[in-house]
Design a protein around this motif. Structure first.
Motif, mmCIF file in Angstrom:
data_model
loop_
_atom_site.group_PDB
_atom_site.id
_atom_site.type_symbol
_atom_site.label_atom_id
_atom_site.label_comp_id
_atom_site.label_asym_id
_atom_site.label_seq_id
_atom_site.Cartn_x
_atom_site.Cartn_y
_atom_site.Cartn_z
ATOM 1 N N TYR A 176 0.832 -1.194 0.000
ATOM 2 C CA TYR A 176 0.000 0.000 0.000
ATOM 3 C C TYR A 176 0.869 1.247 0.000
ATOM 4 O O TYR A 176 1.997 1.242 0.490
ATOM 5 N N TYR A 239 -16.082 -4.255 2.063
ATOM 6 C CA TYR A 239 -15.432 -3.007 2.452
ATOM 7 C C TYR A 239 -15.830 -2.469 3.816
ATOM 8 O O TYR A 239 -15.169 -1.568 4.327
ATOM 9 N N HIS A 244 -11.828 -3.969 3.805
ATOM 10 C CA HIS A 244 -10.787 -3.779 2.793
ATOM 11 C C HIS A 244 -10.689 -2.313 2.402
ATOM 12 O O HIS A 244 -11.701 -1.620 2.286
ATOM 13 N N ASP A 246 -9.755 -0.838 -0.365
ATOM 14 C CA ASP A 246 -9.870 -0.457 -1.776
ATOM 15 C C ASP A 246 -10.957 0.583 -2.030
ATOM 16 O O ASP A 246 -10.813 1.434 -2.908
ATOM 17 N N LYS A 278 -3.281 3.025 -3.232
ATOM 18 C CA LYS A 278 -2.863 1.869 -4.025
ATOM 19 C C LYS A 278 -2.427 2.387 -5.394
ATOM 20 O O LYS A 278 -3.240 2.993 -6.112
ATOM 21 N N PHE A 281 -4.379 2.481 -8.875
ATOM 22 C CA PHE A 281 -5.488 3.399 -9.105
ATOM 23 C C PHE A 281 -5.110 4.534 -10.052
ATOM 24 O O PHE A 281 -5.988 5.164 -10.650
ATOM 25 N N TRP A 377 -12.348 -8.647 -3.263
ATOM 26 C CA TRP A 377 -12.451 -7.217 -2.983
ATOM 27 C C TRP A 377 -11.891 -6.350 -4.115
ATOM 28 O O TRP A 377 -11.864 -5.132 -3.999
ATOM 29 N N TYR A 378 -11.447 -6.965 -5.202
ATOM 30 C CA TYR A 378 -11.037 -6.194 -6.378
ATOM 31 C C TYR A 378 -12.203 -5.905 -7.321
ATOM 32 O O TYR A 378 -12.000 -5.288 -8.374
ATOM 33 N N TYR A 381 -12.791 -2.516 -9.018
ATOM 34 C CA TYR A 381 -11.762 -1.900 -9.867
ATOM 35 C C TYR A 381 -12.311 -1.495 -11.233
ATOM 36 O O TYR A 381 -11.710 -0.678 -11.932
#
Length: 440
Positions: A176, A239, A244, A246, A278, A281, A377-378, A381
């Motif tokens: 991170y 989340y 998480h 993200d 991250k 991003f 948890w992606y 994206y």
């Protein structure tokens, strides 16, 4: 990892089918129930899922004694009855996606949305288990600070040594950015106990959830899209309940998209902020720049975001951060060939969207697979890519509860990638055939 090959192949196949045969397949019919009924189904099924995750965290064969000391349990690969648990979670996820579709088609009142979202957040904050151990890693980040990029060869002190049980000693370098380390310290360090720190990260997840909804509202998305975001068990599970980080970066990009036409400098700054949490991003956020009308200004914004994110990350975290990111870079070889193909396809889709070209509904599933590991948890994206096309955004949000659980390696079984994923592709092929026949 070889278990993901079916997913890579499926994502590429779905994108190819949509590219070759434009058109949106008809969605399933839903009963004309009132919004409160769909909301009740979502809340009840979410509570059931949290119970199953807790079961996977406690019903473990030959569990290590230290797991009994965890203030909040973590679901394990070694839980009893894994097939039944995985099937139940996936079935509930499918029912939730169907319910979100019904909610999307209903006229949801504000009080229903507020009550449903509040119920999801309360359940998430009180959830007895995490779906992954990542929140424990965040506690380690908060305690170590900048040393998290070069962790010490000793356990963390006192009860915090439980973090090392999950992540070995020394821990791997944090993947991170420096802003996340600062945020983690700010959020967790006021609380002396491990439980307090973990709950603080859940509260941060709840704040990120609210920020996402605020960003979507600032973008003036239709209320029905706001509804399927506000009552989305997939978002709440990943989340808030599992904390998480993200969604914090994704929310920053959504708010940046809302600011872009009024203040491009501030919008680009927010994307850099997301990238300092991250680094990927910085690339995932580029599609929002398609709203910048002048190409020269668009290119300048993209260059500033990428260069600023890399430079500030290097200045704030150093080489250890980039070494920590290396484990997420796809490898090239026989096993990882499709992984590399998915990564290239995702970058192409992002570039085309950035240039103002055609966006594909199924391209959102490429983004969570760009690294060497797929995680549930992606799933968000693909949100920056989807923002400019309301139908794509709605499709992503509606399918999110089912897709997140389908992509979760902890609950992945042989029948998942041998039967469920191929069945999805076969259904997509059948839908495309119907579209093609209807056009002739």
């Amino acid at each position: 990892m070889s278990i993901f090959l079916t997913f890579y192949a499926a994502a590429l196949a779905l994108v190819y089918l949509e590219f070759r045969e434009p058109g949106t397949p008809a969605a399933p019919r839903t009963p004309p129930w009132p919004a409160w009924m769909w909301c009740a189904i979502l809340v009840v099924t979410y509570a059931m899922q949290l119970g199953l995750v807790w079961y996977a965290a406690t019903a473990i064969s030959g569990s290590e004694p230290w797991r009994g000391l965890l203030p909040i349990g973590v679901a394990s690969h070694d839980a009893k009855h894994p097939d039944a648990t995985a099937a139940a979670l996936l079935a509930l996820g499918a029912l939730q996606s169907f319910s979100l579709l019904g909610l999307y088609r209903s006229a949801a009142q504000r009080r229903v949305l507020f009550a449903g979202a509040a119920a999801l957040l309360l359940l998430s904050m009180a959830a007895p288990a995490f779906i992954s151990p990542d929140p424990y890693a965040y506690v380690g980040d908060a305690l170590l600070g900048s040393a998290s990029y070069a962790p010490p060869h000793s356990d963390l002190p006192g009860e915090f040594a439980l973090v090392n049980r999950f992540f070995t000693t020394p821990m791997l370098p944090a993947p991170y950015g420096p802003l996340w380390i600062a945020i983690a310290r700010l959020v967790a360090n006021p609380f002396p106990s491990l439980l307090g720190k973990l709950l603080a990260f859940r509260a941060l997840g709840a704040a990120s959830f609210v920020a996402l909804l605020a960003g979507l509202r600032a973008l003036r998305v239709p209320r029905r899209i706001l509804a399927v975001a506000a009552l989305n068990p997939g978002l709440a599970m990943q989340y808030v309940a599992s904390a998480h980080n993200d969604l914090l970066g994704i929310a920053a990009i959504v708010i940046a998209a809302a600011l872009l036409r009024r203040n491009a400098v501030a919008a680009c700054g927010l994307v850099v902020v997301a990238a300092l949490i991250k680094l990927p991003f910085a690339i995932l956020g580029l599609p929002i720049l398609a709203a910048v009308p002048r190409r020269g200004a668009r290119y300048a914004c993209a260059l500033a975001i990428v260069a600023g994110a890399v430079a500030l990350s290097w200045f704030g975290a150093g080489a250890g951060y980039f070494q920590g990111l290396a484990v997420h870079v796809p490898e090239v070889g026989f096993v990882h060939l499709l992984n590399a193909a998915v990564s290239v396809a995702a970058l192409v889709a992002i570039a085309v969207a950035f240039l103002g070209g055609r966006r594909l509904r199924n391209a959102v599933w490429l983004m969570p697979m760009m690294g060497s590991y797929i995680a549930s948890w992606y799933v968000t994206y693909g949100v920056p890519y989807a923002l400019a096309r309301r139908r794509i955004l709605a499709s992503l949000l509606v399918l999110m509860p089912f897709a997140a659980l389908l992509l979760d390696a902890k609950f992945m079984r042989e029948w998942t990638y041998a039967a469920v994923v191929p069945a999805i592709v076969i259904l997509a092929i059948a839908a495309r055939i119907r579209i093609e026949r209807a056009a002739t």
